[in-house]
Design a protein around this motif. Structure first.
Motif, short mmCIF file in Angstrom:
data_model
loop_
_atom_site.label_atom_id
_atom_site.label_comp_id
_atom_site.label_asym_id
_atom_site.label_seq_id
_atom_site.Cartn_x
_atom_site.Cartn_y
_atom_site.Cartn_z
N UNK A 93 20.24 -29.80 -8.64
CA UNK A 93 19.93 -30.02 -7.22
C UNK A 93 19.30 -28.78 -6.63
N UNK A 94 18.36 -29.00 -5.74
CA UNK A 94 17.72 -27.84 -5.09
C UNK A 94 18.52 -27.45 -3.85
N UNK A 95 18.49 -26.18 -3.52
CA UNK A 95 19.17 -25.67 -2.32
C UNK A 95 18.29 -24.69 -1.59
N UNK A 96 18.10 -24.92 -0.31
CA UNK A 96 17.47 -23.91 0.55
C UNK A 96 18.53 -22.87 0.92
N UNK A 97 18.08 -21.73 1.41
CA UNK A 97 19.02 -20.66 1.73
C UNK A 97 20.14 -21.12 2.65
N UNK A 98 19.79 -21.86 3.70
CA UNK A 98 20.81 -22.24 4.69
C UNK A 98 21.78 -23.28 4.15
N UNK A 99 21.39 -23.97 3.06
CA UNK A 99 22.28 -24.99 2.51
C UNK A 99 23.38 -24.39 1.63
N UNK A 100 23.18 -23.15 1.18
CA UNK A 100 24.24 -22.55 0.34
C UNK A 100 25.49 -22.21 1.17
N UNK A 101 25.53 -21.54 2.28
CA UNK A 101 24.45 -20.78 2.89
C UNK A 101 24.42 -19.33 2.40
N UNK A 102 23.18 -18.78 2.43
CA UNK A 102 23.02 -17.34 2.19
C UNK A 102 22.90 -16.72 3.59
N UNK A 103 24.00 -16.11 4.01
CA UNK A 103 24.09 -15.60 5.39
C UNK A 103 23.41 -14.23 5.48
N UNK A 104 22.55 -14.05 6.46
CA UNK A 104 21.86 -12.75 6.60
C UNK A 104 22.03 -12.23 8.03
N UNK A 105 21.54 -11.02 8.25
CA UNK A 105 21.45 -10.52 9.62
C UNK A 105 20.22 -11.15 10.28
N UNK A 106 19.86 -10.64 11.47
CA UNK A 106 18.80 -11.28 12.23
C UNK A 106 17.46 -10.55 12.13
N UNK A 107 17.31 -9.70 11.14
CA UNK A 107 16.05 -8.95 11.02
C UNK A 107 14.99 -9.83 10.37
N UNK A 108 14.34 -10.64 11.18
CA UNK A 108 13.35 -11.57 10.64
C UNK A 108 12.29 -10.80 9.87
N UNK A 109 11.95 -11.31 8.70
CA UNK A 109 10.92 -10.66 7.87
C UNK A 109 11.49 -9.61 6.94
N UNK A 110 12.64 -9.05 7.25
CA UNK A 110 13.26 -8.10 6.32
C UNK A 110 14.79 -8.18 6.45
N UNK A 111 15.27 -9.40 6.42
CA UNK A 111 16.71 -9.61 6.65
C UNK A 111 17.53 -9.11 5.47
N UNK A 112 18.77 -8.73 5.77
CA UNK A 112 19.72 -8.28 4.74
C UNK A 112 20.76 -9.36 4.51
#
Ligand code: ADP
Ligand code: ASP
Ligand code: MG
Length: 411
Positions: A93-112
């Motif tokens: 099955x395929x998973x997008x980041x938010x479906x895992x979810x892979x939680x990041x900070x809010x630095x769009x374009x270079x998030x951690x």
């Protein structure tokens, strides 16, 4: 449950034929009894195409929407690849980041990446044999899509491997390992069998894009071995691991280059406390990463301050400096985007003197002028004219005998 994390880069999923080779590798690992987490990049050229597209729609694309756009590249590749696996009867099955979810900070374009829910992934792995995860993307605490910076799928993969205590994180790419320098510009480059995290971190930071810097930081922090290898062969690649005794003998283990540099000079600023802060605070507040910095000796209380920023940030940096110049007081602000940084890297430098002298004289022999020098315990970097980059890399590679096997590298 034996879990393997494998990441395949853009050239490895460029078309149907390439993806078929990826599929065969994954099938081979299922036969060995692994559950496989496959992290994919966008198909080769796709992220650049999307960036180009955005530039036609907007002069200053909104960073949040930019991430929504760029993340579609990986969405395409995971869907196509999962279809291929399903045609073979694989439970995938395929998973997008938010479906895992892979939680990041809010630095769009270079998030951690902040967190990956291990329990949830293990739960999913009970139902599926292969998880095909979109690299390069995650989501912030408001479920907005974020991306991790260019080359970010490497970091997605290492983060998954760290979260799941995987035995190893395999990074499959278009070269069969980490070389002493970019094999695409220096045919004499030699494959390194084993390299220390710190050395790899310097190589990546100095421009060796074979691994994203943050992926190596992550691997070091969580002690995840990375195996960089080719999608298109079965050869062993390069292991990126903790430093050990067998790595100590090489004085220099690699040469890297970075063309993404632009130089700015503030002419005749006052040489007094607080000036550097006035210059660099607003640049840092704009999230612009300053790399090399030199301040000339002062003449009658005035000095020149020179530093480098990524080429893509030059306009914004100049605007900031012009706005702040009443306070900073520079007589002129000069800039030059036709520069590049070449670096020699090696943990062995700690125990050897004379490395800098060899590098400088090699560049002198080719008549290459050095504009800025910066050093750390395990690297020496020189800023030069961009047009000499390839020549400088080959010259330094030869000067340190990197095409020869080092005396004692045991792998
Ligand atoms: P992928 O799309 O698989 O992530 P990248 O293009 O990001 O691949 O990284 C692989 C490329 O890194 C190689 O094609 C090579 O040109 C470049 N590279 C730069 N320095 C090195 C190095 N020291 N060793 C290996 N590859 C390097
Ligand atoms: N697709 C993204 C890029 O081209 C991320 C990656 O390939 O790792 O930078
Ligand atoms: Mg890459």
């Amino acid at each position: 449950m034996r879990i393997l994390v494998q990441k395949y880069g853009g050239t490895s999923v460029a078309d149907y034929e390439c993806m078929s080779q990826v599929r065969d590798k994954v099938l081979g690992n299922l036969d060995k009894g692994y559950k496989v987490i496959v992290v994919l990049s966008a198909m080769s050229g796709e992220t650049n195409r999307l960036i180009e597209l955005a530039s036609k729609w907007s002069k200053r694309p909104d960073p949040c929407e930019m991430d929504v756009l760029l993340s579609t590249g990986e969405q395409t590749s995971i869907a196509l690849f999962t279809m291929m696996l399903k045609d073979y009867g694989i439970k995938a099955r395929s998973f997008l980041g938010f479906q895992i979810p892979i939680q990041t900070d809010k630095s769009f374009g270079k998030a951690r990446i902040l967190d990956i829910d291990k329990d949830r992934v293990e739960e999913i792995l009970e139902k599926y044999d292969v998880l095909v995860v979109a690299g390069f993307q995650g989501c912030d605490c408001e479920q907005r899509i974020t991306t991790l910076g260019r080359g970010g799928s490497d970091t997605s993969a290492v983060a998954m491997a760290a979260a799941l205590d995987a035995e190893v994180c395999e990074i499959y790419t278009d070269v069969d390992g980490v070389y002493t320098t970019d094999p695409n510009i220096c045919p004499q480059a030699r494959k390194i069998n084993k390299i220390a995290y710190d050395e790899m971190l310097e190589m990546a930071s100095m421009g060796a894009k074979v691994l994203q810097i943050r992926s190596v930081e992550f691997a070091k922090k969580y002690n995840v071995p990375i195996h960089v290898r080719s999608t298109f062969s079965a050869e062993q690649g390069t292991l990126v691991v903790q430093e050990d005794i067998s790595m100590e003998s090489a004085m220099v283990s690699g040469v890297a280059y970075d063309k993404d540099q632009a130089r700015i000079t503030l002419v005749d600023v006052y040489d007094e406390p607080g000036v550097a802060a006035k210059i660099f605070e607003p640049i840092s507040a704009a999230n612009i990463v300053v790399d090399m910095i030199v301040q000339n000796p002062s003449r009658e209380g005035k000095t020149d301050m020179t530093f480098t920023v990524p080429k893509s940030n030059i306009e914004e940096t100049l605007n900031i400096l012009k706005r702040k110049n009443e306070d900073i007081g520079a007589r002129a602000i000069l800039h030059d985007a036709d520069v590049a940084k070449v670096s020699v890297i090696g943990v062995g430098m700690r125990n050897h003197s004379g490395v800098a002298a060899i590098a400088f004289s090699a560049l002198k022999n080719e008549n290459i002028n050095i504009m800025i020098i910066s050093t750390s315990e395990i690297k020496i970097s020189c800023l030069i004219e961009e047009k000499y980059t390839e020549l400088a890399v080959r010259t330094l590679h030869e000067a340190f005998g990197l095409d020869q096997e080092p005396p004692k590298q045991v792998c």
